[in-house]
Design a protein around this motif. Structure first.
Motif, PDB file in Angstrom:
ATOM      1  N   UNK A  41       0.837  -1.205   0.000  1.00 54.07           N
ATOM      2  CA  UNK A  41       0.000   0.000   0.000  1.00 54.07           C
ATOM      3  C   UNK A  41       0.872   1.255   0.000  1.00 54.07           C
ATOM      4  N   UNK A  42       1.956   1.236   0.765  1.00 57.52           N
ATOM      5  CA  UNK A  42       2.818   2.412   0.868  1.00 57.52           C
ATOM      6  C   UNK A  42       3.706   2.589  -0.359  1.00 57.52           C
ATOM      7  N   UNK A  43       4.004   1.492  -1.070  1.00 60.55           N
ATOM      8  CA  UNK A  43       4.972   1.569  -2.162  1.00 60.55           C
ATOM      9  C   UNK A  43       4.331   1.573  -3.542  1.00 60.55           C
ATOM     10  N   UNK A  44       3.095   1.072  -3.647  1.00 60.59           N
ATOM     11  CA  UNK A  44       2.495   0.874  -4.969  1.00 60.59           C
ATOM     12  C   UNK A  44       2.484   2.145  -5.806  1.00 60.59           C
ATOM     13  N   UNK A  45       2.967   2.020  -7.082  1.00 61.14           N
ATOM     14  CA  UNK A  45       3.048   3.203  -7.945  1.00 61.14           C
ATOM     15  C   UNK A  45       2.600   2.912  -9.373  1.00 61.14           C
ATOM     16  N   UNK A  46       2.407   1.651  -9.713  1.00 63.76           N
ATOM     17  CA  UNK A  46       2.068   1.296 -11.095  1.00 63.76           C
ATOM     18  C   UNK A  46       0.721   1.932 -11.480  1.00 63.76           C
ATOM     19  N   UNK A  47       0.729   2.743 -12.542  1.00 68.08           N
ATOM     20  CA  UNK A  47      -0.486   3.400 -12.997  1.00 68.08           C
ATOM     21  C   UNK A  47      -0.893   4.594 -12.164  1.00 68.08           C
ATOM     22  N   UNK A  48      -0.088   4.931 -11.146  1.00 66.23           N
ATOM     23  CA  UNK A  48      -0.398   6.059 -10.270  1.00 66.23           C
ATOM     24  C   UNK A  48       0.783   7.022 -10.271  1.00 66.23           C
ATOM     25  N   UNK A  49       0.637   8.120  -9.591  1.00 70.23           N
ATOM     26  CA  UNK A  49       1.700   9.119  -9.545  1.00 70.23           C
ATOM     27  C   UNK A  49       2.508   8.988  -8.254  1.00 70.23           C
TER      28      UNK A  49
END
Length: 508
Positions: A353-361
Motif C-alpha cells: 500500500x505504501x509503495x504501490x506506484x504502477x499506474x499512479x503518480x
C-alpha cells in the motif's frame, strides 16, 4: 507454677509478639490463607502472626510503592516516559526489580514460617511448601518479565540512539535543542529494492514541530525532485553550484542523493557515520529554508515486520492500489488492494500500500505513505506496545537508524506529549505546486514559511476569485491540508474506482 497446673507449650498458647501482643492458636488452613493474602499484600502475614510493627512497616512500604506506580500511570506519565529513555536509570531499575522481588519472596517465606502451627505433620509441610513455591513463582515470573522489558528498552535505546555517533550536521554541546522555536526532523524511507545497489530514499518528509505548542507540519518532497540546492557556506555548494548533479537525470533525482552523493565525494563533509543523511539534511534544509536538526531513516524492506509486530494497521483505501509492478518496464502488478473503509492490513499488504506506484503518480504514493505513518501511530496504543514490546523493540533496532543522540531523548519525550494533542497538517509539493524538473525553490521556501506561521486569527472570508482572463494562469491551490482529512474515506471516489473495474494484473 501452682500444683495441678500443666505447663502450656508455647506453640499451643501462642508466642508473645515483639510488639507485646499474644495470638490465639490457628489452624493449618488459616495459616495457608494468611500466607496467600500476605503475598498479595506484603506485611499482612506478619500482622496475622502478631508481628505488628514489622508488618506495619512492610505493608506501608508496599502501599507507598503501589501509590507511586499509580501516579506514574496517571499524572506522572511524562516523568515515567522521561525516565524510560535514561539508560542509567533503566540499569538501576533492572537491579531494583531483582532486589524487590527477592525481598518479596523473603516476606512470603518468613511470614509462612511464622504462621505455621506447631507441631505440623509431614504431609502438611509438603502441602504448605507447594503453596509457598507457587506463590514465589507468582512473584518471580512477572519480575523476570519486567526485568526483560527494562533490559530490552535499554538495549533498544543503546542500539538506536548514541551520544558518540559522528555526524557532520548535528551540533555539539549538552543541549542541542537550545532555545529553538521549532525542531525539524527529516524522515526518510530507504528502499534498497530488488536489483538496486545501495539505498534510494523514495520517501522524504520533514516534520517541523513548534516546541511550545506541539503543532506539526509535514512537508513531503517528491522523489523525482531535481537540482537539490545546498547552503552557500557548505562545501557541497562548491561541488554542486547548480544543484545536485550525478551525471545523468535518473541518478540526479532527490531519491538518489543519499547513495550517489557520498559515492562521488565520500569525505567532503568530514567525519560522519551516515554521509548520505548529512547530504540530504543540508540539501532538503536549503530547499525548504529550514535548518534540519536530525534525521530518522526507516528501511522499507523491514517495514512490514514493524507492522506485523504491531498486529497490523487499519487504513482507508479510496482507489485500487497495485501490489508490485514495475512502471518503467510496464510489468503488471501481481494484484490490487481494493478500495474500502477501514481496511485491515498485515505487514506485507501495508508495504505494498505504501509503495504501490504502477499506474499512479508519485504524489499518490506520497499521500498513502503519510496515511500509513498516521495508521502506525494509531496502532501503537499503550496496550499494544506492552503486549508486543519485545518483538517491536527487536524489529525497530533492525530497521531504524538516526542521529538523534540519547542526550536529547527527554526533550523529545516532552515534545511528543505536546504533539499528541496538537494540530497535524501537511504540505505536499506536487505538480500543482511545483514542477519537480524545474523547481522554484524560492516559492517552496515561501510556502513553508506560510505553513509554519499561519495568521494568528482567522481572516474574513475572501470574495470569490474572478475567473482568470484568457491566457492567464489560474491561482495555485492551497497546499496545506489536514492529515486526518487527507486520509479519510472518500465513498464517491471509491465507488467510481469500483465501477471502473479492477485494473489488469499478471494473472489477468
Amino acid at each position: 507454677m501452682t500444683a495441678g497446673t500443666a505447663p502450656v507449650a508455647p506453640e499451643q498458647d501462642g508466642r508473645a509478639s515483639r510488639g507485646g501482643a499474644r495470638r490465639a492458636p490457628r489452624s493449618f488452613g488459616s495459616a495457608l490463607g494468611w500466607t496467600a493474602l500476605g503475598t498479595l499484600l506484603p506485611g499482612v502475614g506478619y500482622l496475622a502472626a502478631g508481628r505488628r510493627r514489622l508488618g506495619a512497616v512492610v505493608l506501608g512500604i508496599f502501599l507507598v510503592l503501589v501509590a507511586g506506580v499509580v501516579w506514574l500511570a496517571t499524572g506522572g506519565r511524562r516523568f515515567a516516559a522521561r525516565t524510560a529513555v535514561d539508560t542509567d536509570v533503566l540499569l538501576w531499575a533492572t537491579v531494583g526489580i531483582g532486589v524487590l522481588a527477592l525481598l518479596w519472596v523473603v516476606v512470603v517465606v518468613t511470614g509462612y514460617r511464622m504462621l505455621l502451627p506447631r507441631p505440623t505433620s509431614g504431609g502438611r509441610h509438603v502441602v504448605g511448601g507447594l503453596l509457598v513455591a507457587l506463590l514465589v513463582a507468582g512473584i518471580a515470573a512477572p519480575a523476570v518479565l519486567a526485568g526483560q522489558f527494562v533490559a530490552t528498552s535499554r538495549g533498544l535505546i543503546d542500539g538506536v540512539f548514541a551520544d558518540d555517533r559522528e555526524s557532520a550536521t548535528v551540533p555539539d554541546g549538552p543541549d542541542p535543542f537550545g532555545s529553538k522555536d521549532r525542531v525539524n526532523v527529516l524522515l526518510l524511507g530507504g528502499d534498497g529494492g530488488e536489483g538496486r545497489e545501495g539505498v534510494r530514499t523514495d520517501t522524504v518528509i520533514v516534520a517541523s514541530t513548534d516546541t511550545e505548542t506541539g503543532d506539526t507540519v509535514l512537508f513531503s518532497l517528491p522523489r523525482n525532485l531535481e537540482d537539490l540546492p545546498f547552503p552557500a557556506d557548505s562545501p557541497l555548494a562548491e561541488v554542486y553550484p547548480e544543484g545536485f548533479d550525478a551525471g545523468s537525470e535518473s541518478e540526479s533525482l532527490l531519491n538518489a542523493v543519499y547513495r550517489n552523493g557520498p559515492a562521488e565525494f565520500p569525505d567532503i563533509l568530514g567525519p560522519t557515520d551516515d554521509p548520505g543523511a548529512d547530504f540530504l539534511k543540508l540539501g532538503v534544509g536549503e530547499a525548504l529554508g529550514l535548518p534540519i536538526d536530525y534525521h530518522v531513516l526507516v528501511n522499507l524492506e523491514g517495514f512490514s515486520r514493524l507492522v506485523d509486530a504491531l498486529g497490523g494497521i487499519t487504513v482507508n483505501v479510496n482507489y485500487y492500489v497495485p501490489v508490485n509492478g514495475i512502471p518503467d518496464s510496464r510489468e503488471l502488478p501481481d494484484a490490487y488492494i481494493a478500495p474500502g473503509p477501514d481496511v485491515e492490513m498485515d505487514g506485507a499488504t501495508a508495504l505494498a500500500f505504501a509503495r504501490g506506484r504502477f499506474g499512479l503518480t508519485d504524489y499518490d504514493r506520497m499521500a498513502r505513505q503519510r496515511c500509513t505513518i498516521d495508521a502506525i501511530v494509531d496502532a501503537a496504543d499503550p496496550v499494544t506496545l506492552l503486549q508486543r514490546y519485545q518483538e517491536l523493540a527487536s524489529t525497530t533496532e533492525d530497521i531504524v537508524s538516526t542521529d538523534i543522540p540519547r542526550s536529547v531523548l527527554d526533550d523529545f519525550v516532552d515534545l511528543a506529549f505536546l504533539v499528541k494533542d496538537a494540530e497535524l497538517r501537511s504540505v505536499v509539493f506536487d505538480e500543482e505546486v511545483i514542477d519537480p524538473a524545474y523547481p522554484d525553490y524560492e516559492r517552496m521556501r515561501q510556502l513553508v514559511q506560510d505553513a509554519i506561521a499561519p495568521p494568528a486569527a482567522p481572516e474574513p472570508a475572501p470574495e470569490p476569485a474572478p475567473s482568470p482572463a484568457p491566457g492567464e494562469e489560474p491561482p495555485a491551490p492551497d497546499p496545506v491540508t489536514d492529515v486526518g482529512d487527507a486520509c479519510a474515506y472518500d465513498p464517491v471516489r471509491a465507488q467510481e474506482a469500483r465501477a471502473a473495474g479492477e485494473p489488469p494484473t499478471k494473472q489477468g
